[in-house]
Design a protein around this motif. Structure first.
Motif, mmCIF file in Angstrom:
data_model
loop_
_atom_site.group_PDB
_atom_site.id
_atom_site.type_symbol
_atom_site.label_atom_id
_atom_site.label_comp_id
_atom_site.label_asym_id
_atom_site.label_seq_id
_atom_site.Cartn_x
_atom_site.Cartn_y
_atom_site.Cartn_z
ATOM 1 N N ALA A 15 -8.660 0.958 -0.359
ATOM 2 C CA ALA A 15 -7.006 0.991 -1.095
ATOM 3 C C ALA A 15 -6.762 -0.818 -0.641
ATOM 4 O O ALA A 15 -6.605 -1.356 -1.357
ATOM 5 C CB ALA A 15 -5.479 0.874 -0.110
ATOM 6 N N ALA A 68 -6.339 -3.480 -3.536
ATOM 7 C CA ALA A 68 -5.600 -4.701 -3.111
ATOM 8 C C ALA A 68 -6.085 -6.285 -3.750
ATOM 9 O O ALA A 68 -5.347 -6.908 -4.524
ATOM 10 C CB ALA A 68 -5.142 -4.705 -2.544
ATOM 11 N N LEU A 106 1.094 -1.000 -0.245
ATOM 12 C CA LEU A 106 -0.054 0.087 -0.133
ATOM 13 C C LEU A 106 0.662 1.536 0.049
ATOM 14 O O LEU A 106 1.295 1.937 1.024
ATOM 15 C CB LEU A 106 -0.818 -0.029 0.997
ATOM 16 C CG LEU A 106 -1.777 -1.182 1.493
ATOM 17 C CD1 LEU A 106 -2.354 -1.314 2.856
ATOM 18 C CD2 LEU A 106 -2.347 -0.857 0.199
ATOM 19 N N TRP A 110 -2.793 4.291 -2.179
ATOM 20 C CA TRP A 110 -3.646 4.141 -0.675
ATOM 21 C C TRP A 110 -3.716 6.253 -1.190
ATOM 22 O O TRP A 110 -2.882 6.162 -0.430
ATOM 23 C CB TRP A 110 -3.020 3.036 0.253
ATOM 24 C CG TRP A 110 -3.731 3.784 1.467
ATOM 25 C CD1 TRP A 110 -5.272 3.818 1.888
ATOM 26 C CD2 TRP A 110 -2.946 4.246 2.649
ATOM 27 N NE1 TRP A 110 -5.502 4.419 3.555
ATOM 28 C CE2 TRP A 110 -3.579 4.478 3.937
ATOM 29 C CE3 TRP A 110 -1.687 3.996 3.588
ATOM 30 C CZ2 TRP A 110 -3.126 5.013 4.799
ATOM 31 C CZ3 TRP A 110 -1.068 4.255 4.103
ATOM 32 C CH2 TRP A 110 -2.019 4.698 5.101
#
Lengths: 360, 175
Positions: free
Chosen positions: A345, A349, A290, A336
């Motif tokens: 975020a 992912a 992130l 992010w």
């Protein structure tokens, strides 16, 4: 805890006339008075003693060192003053504030039993996996009657075994961008604390590696005591400028197990961290990265020239290229934005991992 | 402390027109007192000093323009009010970033009252002395004597308020 208030009590004794005594503790940046009052003025009692209490707010996580208190004795008209500085020692560990996250990165590999993640192997779980012919010692309540009544003999349902997962939080301590308590490190620490809290609630094992000038780690574990140790370690996180780089790929498996899902939190400002994430991803490890959008954090701090649209676009292109490079090495790398919930975020992912798993 | 200072500002604004009733004097006194009040509320000592100087100039002009110049009570009151405004502003400026105990406010108010009392007594003594002096043939004696007396009074006030400061290790950084 970050955002909480604490009370600082100071006792002093004055030898001399009864005059107003101003007490001014030297406050670290992590502590600030909520109403802007950094000290107190009191009249000593008959014995010359004073006892003052100051309310302080914990601005950002870290260890606040309270070392010195300045004392200033005024006369009633403010015409004479005597000053003194007294040494003291009090350390306050301010833990990052954690919030419970509803979305967590699903691990590629599972670990020990007694968790909520469906494993590849079959066992006692709740997620349906397959149907197979009945064999002795199978439980009757697992018999799939609609399939069995078609005349092919008894068949039973199979389920995925439920396992716990191991997550290792990898914190980038090479660079801190922005101004505390709103810097990239602060956001990373808060998200790390939230991820740890949420994962531990799901009976997962969580470890921590602070990767920067000095590498500090906590082996994966679970339970309230481990959570407290993890928060204490997060509170001590800070950036150290260094040229020394340790190879995380050679970390012992008890700290960085092979099956662990690595969640890297970084402003993506230092090439050494990106290179290490790529290396871990290239090893076949499950790495979720992130990358904090630092342009949002330092928008108000940059000079006007640097805020030009073209400069920002160039920065975005360079960052996008870095993220693509990481994805090429198997890292689930996403941007992010700290102004948005972290779940956005984490969900991105998840989507990135599904896209990676599709063969074409 | 703020209320006491504002009352003193109002008194300073009212006194010049009382001595010489004129709309221009009243307006000028109001402007000067506004400066004092703004300096008190901010708090900003420089603004209060400017306002106090303006008030004194307006009062002096009013005295010059007034048909009767017997305004000793008004002058004493003006001096007291300016002293109160300055003292209150300095108090607020000193303890702007710290929480102030009630006992400290009380002690400051008592010190303020004591200083006012000493000032009134000193002014009365000086006036009485100046009344007795005209027989002295030395030139400027009527001006020199009050000045010397005022300096002595100030020195006495300062000496009376001085605490036993034994250690002065250095300056403390401002919060």
């Amino acid at each position: 805890m970050e955002g909480d208030e604490l009370v600082l009590s100071i006792k002093a004794r004055v030898h001399g006339p009864a005059s107003p005594l101003e007490v001014l503790p030297a406050l670290p940046l992590a502590l600030s008075p909520p109403r802007g009052q950094r000290g107190a003025v009191q009249m000593p009692d008959a014995n010359g003693a004073i006892r003052t209490s100051l309310e302080l707010r914990c601005r950002s996580s870290g260890v606040a060192h309270l070392r010195k208190v300045f004392l200033r004795l005024w006369d009633n008209n403010g015409l004479w003053v005597a000053e003194s500085g007294q040494e003291g020692r009090a350390d306050v560990a301010i833990l990052p504030r954690a919030t419970l996250l509803r979305v967590l990165p699903e691990p590629r590999e599972t670990g020990a039993p007694f968790g909520i993640h469906p494993a590849r192997e079959h066992g006692d779980g709740t997620d349906f996996a397959d149907i197979r012919p009945f064999v002795p010692t199978d439980r009757v309540r697992r018999v799939n009657w609609p399939v069995s009544l078609r005349g092919r003999g008894l068949h039973v349902n199979e389920f995925h075994a439920e396992r716990s997962a191991t997550s290792v939080l990898l914190l980038d301590c090479f660079a801190d961008i922005g101004r505390r308590p709103d810097s990239s490190l602060d956001h990373c620490l808060r998200l790390a604390a939230s991820l740890a809290l949420s994962a531990l609630r799901r009976h997962d094992r969580v470890g921590l590696i602070e990767y920067g000038g000095s590498v500090r780690s906590l082996r994966p574990g679970s339970g309230p005591a481990h959570h407290a140790a993890l928060l204490r370690l997060l509170a001590q996180a800070s950036t150290h400028p260094t040229e020394f780089v340790q190879d995380l790929a050679r970390m012992p498996p008890r700290i960085l197990p092979w099956h662990a899902s690595i969640v890297a939190l970084t402003p993506l400002a230092d090439d050494r961290f990106a290179a290490m994430a790529s290396r871990l991803g290239a090893q076949g490890r499950d790495v979720v990265l992130l990358a904090v959008r630092t342009d949002e954090l330092c928008a108000g701090l940059m000079p006007k020239r640097a805020r030009h649209g073209l400069a920002r676009r160039l920065w975005s292109l360079e960052r996008g290229e870095r993220l693509r490079e990481l994805r090429r090495h198997g890292v689930r790398a996403v941007n992010w934005s700290p102004s948005l919930p972290a779940e956005a975020a984490l969900a991105a992912a998840q989507r990135a991992s599904r896209m990676v798993s599709v063969p074409w | 402390m703020r209320a006491v200072g504002l009352v003193a500002c109002i008194v300073a604004a009212v006194l010049p027109p009382v001595v010489y009733a004129n709309p221009i004097v009243a307006a000028a006194a109001a402007v000067a007192a506004t400066f004092c009040a703004a300096g008190l509320l901010l708090p900003h000592l420089g603004l209060v000093i400017a306002g106090a100087a303006g008030t004194m100039l307006v009062f002096a002009s009013a005295l010059l323009a007034a048909p009767e110049t017997n305004a000793s009570v008004a002058g004493a009151l003006l001096g007291l009010s300016i002293w109160v405004v300055l003292s209150c502003t300095y108090f607020r400026q000193r303890f702007q970033a710290v929480s102030v105990d009630h006992a400290v406010r009380r002690a400051h108010a008592i010190a303020l009252a004591k200083a006012a009392l000493i000032s009134v007594v000193a002014a009365a003594l000086l006036a009485a002395t100046a009344f007795l002096v005209p027989a002295i043939p030395v030139p400027y004696a009527r001006s020199l004597l009050p000045a010397v007396g005022a300096i002595l009074v100030m020195a006495g006030v300062l000496h009376a308020h001085r605490p036993a400061a034994r250690d002065r290790p250095g300056r403390i950084p401002r919060p």
